[in-house]
Motif scaffolding. Structure first.
Motif, short mmCIF file in Angstrom:
data_model
loop_
_atom_site.label_atom_id
_atom_site.label_comp_id
_atom_site.label_asym_id
_atom_site.label_seq_id
_atom_site.Cartn_x
_atom_site.Cartn_y
_atom_site.Cartn_z
N VAL A 179 0.85 -1.18 0.00
CA VAL A 179 0.00 0.00 0.00
C VAL A 179 0.90 1.24 0.00
O VAL A 179 1.87 1.31 0.76
CB VAL A 179 -0.92 0.03 1.24
N SER A 217 -9.08 0.39 -11.24
CA SER A 217 -8.68 -0.96 -10.84
C SER A 217 -8.32 -1.81 -12.05
O SER A 217 -9.03 -1.79 -13.07
CB SER A 217 -9.81 -1.64 -10.05
N TYR A 252 -4.49 6.84 -2.61
CA TYR A 252 -4.01 5.55 -2.12
C TYR A 252 -3.81 4.57 -3.28
O TYR A 252 -4.60 4.54 -4.23
CB TYR A 252 -5.00 4.95 -1.12
N TRP A 254 -2.97 0.43 -4.06
CA TRP A 254 -2.84 -0.95 -3.59
C TRP A 254 -2.30 -1.80 -4.75
O TRP A 254 -2.84 -1.75 -5.86
CB TRP A 254 -4.19 -1.51 -3.16
N TYR A 264 -10.46 -1.85 -0.24
CA TYR A 264 -9.98 -0.58 -0.79
C TYR A 264 -11.11 0.23 -1.37
O TYR A 264 -10.93 1.32 -1.83
CB TYR A 264 -8.88 -0.82 -1.85
#
Length: 264
Positions: A179, A217, A252, A254, A264
């Motif tokens: 992260v 994503s 953020y 990931w 998330y």
């Protein structure tokens, strides 16, 4: 001479295949490499390892014995926190033991810190099905690292040694996640451009992509990571997610393999 020339051509054509197939990055290289490409700062890394350790149901005495032995193996520190003391920060001074014992189901969870001051979770669950005369005991271990210079392979090997004592080291599921953060909102188009560059750097092929106003994503397959799972009959072994938190004014990031298992 003609045969030798033909052999050289064949070998030359095969070289790229061999070099990609044999060249394996360690997971830190890929996860931290992508984070670097996205210009993110390291926040933490998480390793999850779980699987069946016994093909039988075990008693509450046995499950606690195994749990305490694993706690010792993972070097959790501090004293057990009395539940009557209320909510206290563990911060390396205490660990918590939660127990659930019911007919056909025993569960033990230990939450604490290792001697390196990083959080560790141990979960043991055992169940039985008397109608089918079967039972099973599973172990799940979660380790979070707050320092950048961590060693994923070292962590995995240490935990695998625990499963090895039960003869189950080949039957475990492993996931890792890094992260990171960026101290501002990044233009979505620029972030998408950087993400695609980072994916391509590690020969990644995007299997699934999801984008909305909140999150970006990618589900990816890269030949540089040996293990993989299937998603819609396609191999995947890398997951990337990016979200902006307006309350913290931070973006953020990931990056997980084979998938991101944390929220998330």
């Amino acid at each position: 001479m003609k045969k030798i020339f033909l052999f050289v051509i064949i070998v030359f054509l095969l070289l790229p295949t061999f070099s990609v197939a044999n060249m394996k990055y360690c997971e830190e290289d890929i996860l931290l490499g992508i984070l670097k490409e996205l210009k993110g700062d390291f926040l933490e890394a998480e390793v999850n390892i779980g699987g069946v350790i016994l093909d039988e149901f075990i008693s509450k005495e046995k499950i606690k014995e195994i749990g305490m032995e694993i706690k010792k193996e993972l070097k959790l520190v501090g004293q057990e926190l009395d539940q009557n003391q209320g909510d206290l920060f563990l911060d390396g001074k205490y660990y918590i033991v939660e127990e659930i014992y019911d007919e056909g189901f025993n569960h033990l969870a230990i939450y604490g810190y290792g001697e390196d001051e990083n959080p560790v979770t141990i979960m043991l669950s055992s169940y039985s099905n008397p109608d089918l005369n079967i039972g099973e005991t599973t172990l799940f271990i979660n380790i979070i690292k707050n320092e950048k210079n961590f060693d994923i392979n070292g962590i995995i090997e240490n935990v695998k040694s625990i499963f090895k004592t039960f003869g189950k080291e080949e039957e475990i599921d492993i996931s890792t996640c890094v992260v990171g953060t960026i101290d501002e909102e990044v233009d979505p188009n620029l972030m998408k451009e950087n993400a695609n560059k980072a994916i391509k750097k590690f020969k990644g092929k995007v299997v699934e992509e999801y984008t909305d106003s909140m999150i970006l994503s990618y589900t990816i397959y890269t030949p540089y990571i040996e293990n993989y799972i299937f998603s819609l009959e396609k191999r995947v072994n890398l997951n990337l997610a990016i979200r902006y938190n307006e309350y913290e004014n931070q973006t953020y990031i990931w990056i997980g393999t084979p998938i991101i298992t944390t929220g998330y």
